[in-house]
Design a protein around this motif. Structure first.
Motif, PDB file in Angstrom:
ATOM      1  N   ALA A  99      50.970  53.436  73.410  1.00 24.54           N
ATOM      2  CA  ALA A  99      51.413  54.547  72.676  1.00 24.54           C
ATOM      3  C   ALA A  99      52.703  55.059  73.447  1.00 24.54           C
ATOM      4  N   GLN A 100      52.862  55.052  74.604  1.00 22.96           N
ATOM      5  CA  GLN A 100      53.997  55.283  75.442  1.00 22.96           C
ATOM      6  C   GLN A 100      55.271  54.067  75.044  1.00 22.96           C
ATOM      7  N   GLU A 101      54.692  52.944  74.846  1.00 22.45           N
ATOM      8  CA  GLU A 101      55.981  51.958  74.424  1.00 22.45           C
ATOM      9  C   GLU A 101      56.244  52.374  72.932  1.00 22.45           C
ATOM     10  N   LYS A 102      55.507  52.620  72.150  1.00 25.02           N
ATOM     11  CA  LYS A 102      55.873  53.081  70.709  1.00 25.02           C
ATOM     12  C   LYS A 102      56.718  54.182  70.862  1.00 25.02           C
ATOM     13  N   LYS A 103      56.419  55.076  71.481  1.00 16.97           N
ATOM     14  CA  LYS A 103      57.259  56.543  71.604  1.00 16.97           C
ATOM     15  C   LYS A 103      58.806  55.763  72.222  1.00 16.97           C
ATOM     16  N   ARG A 104      58.664  54.963  73.225  1.00 12.76           N
ATOM     17  CA  ARG A 104      60.179  54.746  73.758  1.00 12.76           C
ATOM     18  C   ARG A 104      60.882  54.083  72.722  1.00 12.76           C
ATOM     19  N   LYS A 105      60.153  53.295  71.844  1.00 11.04           N
ATOM     20  CA  LYS A 105      60.819  52.741  70.744  1.00 11.04           C
ATOM     21  C   LYS A 105      61.488  53.606  69.632  1.00 11.04           C
ATOM     22  N   GLU A 106      60.539  54.430  69.439  1.00  7.87           N
ATOM     23  CA  GLU A 106      60.902  55.507  68.588  1.00  7.87           C
ATOM     24  C   GLU A 106      62.298  56.595  68.998  1.00  7.87           C
ATOM     25  N   LEU A 107      62.142  56.870  70.183  1.00  8.77           N
ATOM     26  CA  LEU A 107      63.165  57.538  71.187  1.00  8.77           C
ATOM     27  C   LEU A 107      64.517  56.791  70.960  1.00  8.77           C
ATOM     28  N   ALA A 108      64.307  55.454  71.396  1.00  5.95           N
ATOM     29  CA  ALA A 108      65.487  54.568  71.278  1.00  5.95           C
ATOM     30  C   ALA A 108      66.252  54.447  69.920  1.00  5.95           C
ATOM     31  N   GLU A 109      65.369  54.312  68.982  1.00  6.49           N
ATOM     32  CA  GLU A 109      65.842  54.105  67.323  1.00  6.49           C
ATOM     33  C   GLU A 109      66.618  55.552  67.119  1.00  6.49           C
ATOM     34  N   PHE A 110      65.692  56.536  67.502  1.00  8.62           N
ATOM     35  CA  PHE A 110      66.421  57.950  67.118  1.00  8.62           C
ATOM     36  C   PHE A 110      68.033  58.021  68.026  1.00  8.62           C
ATOM     37  N   GLU A 111      67.935  57.821  69.182  1.00 11.95           N
ATOM     38  CA  GLU A 111      69.011  57.834  70.104  1.00 11.95           C
ATOM     39  C   GLU A 111      70.131  56.738  69.363  1.00 11.95           C
ATOM     40  N   SER A 112      69.713  55.811  69.170  1.00 14.73           N
ATOM     41  CA  SER A 112      70.622  54.806  68.238  1.00 14.73           C
ATOM     42  C   SER A 112      71.180  55.188  67.192  1.00 14.73           C
ATOM     43  N   LYS A 113      70.114  55.819  66.065  1.00 17.85           N
ATOM     44  CA  LYS A 113      70.740  56.257  64.912  1.00 17.85           C
ATOM     45  C   LYS A 113      71.866  57.419  64.990  1.00 17.85           C
ATOM     46  N   TYR A 114      71.448  58.227  65.878  1.00 21.31           N
ATOM     47  CA  TYR A 114      72.269  59.594  66.040  1.00 21.31           C
ATOM     48  C   TYR A 114      73.379  59.524  67.314  1.00 21.31           C
ATOM     49  N   LYS A 115      73.408  58.168  67.761  1.00 27.15           N
ATOM     50  CA  LYS A 115      74.422  57.664  68.921  1.00 27.15           C
ATOM     51  C   LYS A 115      74.330  58.621  69.937  1.00 27.15           C
ATOM     52  N   ILE A 116      73.075  58.796  70.610  1.00 25.35           N
ATOM     53  CA  ILE A 116      72.824  59.585  71.666  1.00 25.35           C
ATOM     54  C   ILE A 116      73.095  58.960  72.995  1.00 25.35           C
ATOM     55  N   LYS A 117      73.851  59.348  73.775  1.00 27.34           N
ATOM     56  CA  LYS A 117      74.005  58.859  75.054  1.00 27.34           C
ATOM     57  C   LYS A 117      73.480  59.678  76.314  1.00 27.34           C
ATOM     58  N   ILE A 118      73.049  59.234  77.246  1.00 32.39           N
ATOM     59  CA  ILE A 118      72.827  59.991  78.305  1.00 32.39           C
ATOM     60  C   ILE A 118      73.680  59.995  79.535  1.00 32.39           C
ATOM     61  N   ARG A 119      74.253  61.148  79.750  1.00 32.10           N
ATOM     62  CA  ARG A 119      75.156  60.906  80.992  1.00 32.10           C
ATOM     63  C   ARG A 119      74.529  61.410  82.378  1.00 32.10           C
ATOM     64  N   ARG A 120      75.032  60.617  83.222  1.00 31.05           N
ATOM     65  CA  ARG A 120      74.359  60.556  84.543  1.00 31.05           C
ATOM     66  C   ARG A 120      75.395  61.216  85.399  1.00 31.05           C
ATOM     67  N   GLY A 121      74.926  62.470  86.085  1.00 30.39           N
ATOM     68  CA  GLY A 121      75.909  62.870  86.940  1.00 30.39           C
ATOM     69  C   GLY A 121      77.334  63.370  86.328  1.00 30.39           C
ATOM     70  N   GLY A 122      78.491  63.033  87.138  1.00 36.43           N
ATOM     71  CA  GLY A 122      79.729  63.421  86.768  1.00 36.43           C
ATOM     72  C   GLY A 122      80.516  62.140  85.932  1.00 36.43           C
ATOM     73  N   GLU A 123      79.802  61.298  85.505  1.00 32.75           N
ATOM     74  CA  GLU A 123      80.225  60.353  84.616  1.00 32.75           C
ATOM     75  C   GLU A 123      81.119  60.967  83.264  1.00 32.75           C
ATOM     76  N   GLY A 124      82.188  60.063  83.156  1.00 31.60           N
ATOM     77  CA  GLY A 124      82.850  60.541  81.766  1.00 31.60           C
ATOM     78  C   GLY A 124      83.377  62.081  81.745  1.00 31.60           C
ATOM     79  N   LYS A 125      84.499  62.041  82.199  1.00 33.81           N
ATOM     80  CA  LYS A 125      85.116  63.408  82.070  1.00 33.81           C
ATOM     81  C   LYS A 125      85.380  63.814  80.863  1.00 33.81           C
ATOM     82  N   VAL A 126      85.288  65.032  80.256  1.00 29.60           N
ATOM     83  CA  VAL A 126      85.641  65.617  79.116  1.00 29.60           C
ATOM     84  C   VAL A 126      86.759  66.185  79.178  1.00 29.60           C
ATOM     85  N   PRO A 127      87.748  66.058  78.228  1.00 29.18           N
ATOM     86  CA  PRO A 127      89.196  66.733  78.101  1.00 29.18           C
ATOM     87  C   PRO A 127      88.932  68.239  77.869  1.00 29.18           C
ATOM     88  N   GLU A 128      89.759  69.050  78.295  1.00 32.27           N
ATOM     89  CA  GLU A 128      89.707  70.452  77.915  1.00 32.27           C
ATOM     90  C   GLU A 128      89.427  70.968  76.670  1.00 32.27           C
TER      91      GLU A 128
END
Length: 156
Positions: A99-128
């Protein structure tokens, strides 16, 4: 204050719905992980008990907790029950892992569909300028970034 046009409000609602769904999926995944961890601990305890009593005399007195009540039995009576319980726990853990593996795949597909990316710490500065546009879309999803036709940073 001037209100945003209807298109922007609709887009904001859609982004909030996506963020809410993403948060819900992550929560479900975390719950599955917690349950698997709990079951692994139970399995470990059962294995310890089996290791401790399997070499004992089968007629030896043994105590077992059943539904919060401590009952007196013999090793011969307790050992098969503990073995069955351990097998049942192993089956449950296997199903939870699936069930966890299915949920991971579902989450990955959802993130891919809506182009969701996870930022870790201070990666990628956002312009003002983008920070100002993001102000209305602040959510409670940590450092997740939802990217549709414009960049939105959701943070707590």
């Amino acid at each position: 204050m001037a209100e945003a046009p209807a298109d922007e409000q609709l887009e904001l609602m859609n982004e909030q719905a996506v963020a809410g769904k993403w948060s819900y999926l992550r929560s479900e995944l975390n719950q599955l992980h917690s349950k698997i961890t709990e079951m692994d601990m139970e399995l470990s305890e059962h294995s310890l008990v089996i290791g401790a009593i399997q070499n004992l005399d089968p007629s030896r007195k043994c105590f077992r907790m059943i539904g919060g009540v401590l009952v007196e039995r013999t090793v011969a009576e307790v050992l098969p029950a503990v073995l069955r319980n351990r097998e049942g726990l192993q089956e449950v853990i296997t199903r939870l892992n699936e069930a966890q593996e299915k949920k991971r795949k579902e989450l990955a597909e959802f993130e891919s569909k809506y182009k969701i990316k996870i930022r870790r710490g201070g990666e990628g500065k956002v312009p003002e300028q983008e920070k100002k546009r993001e102000g209305a879309a602040q959510g409670s999803l940590g450092d997740a970034v939802v990217r549709s036709h414009r960049r939105i940073r959701l943070s707590s």
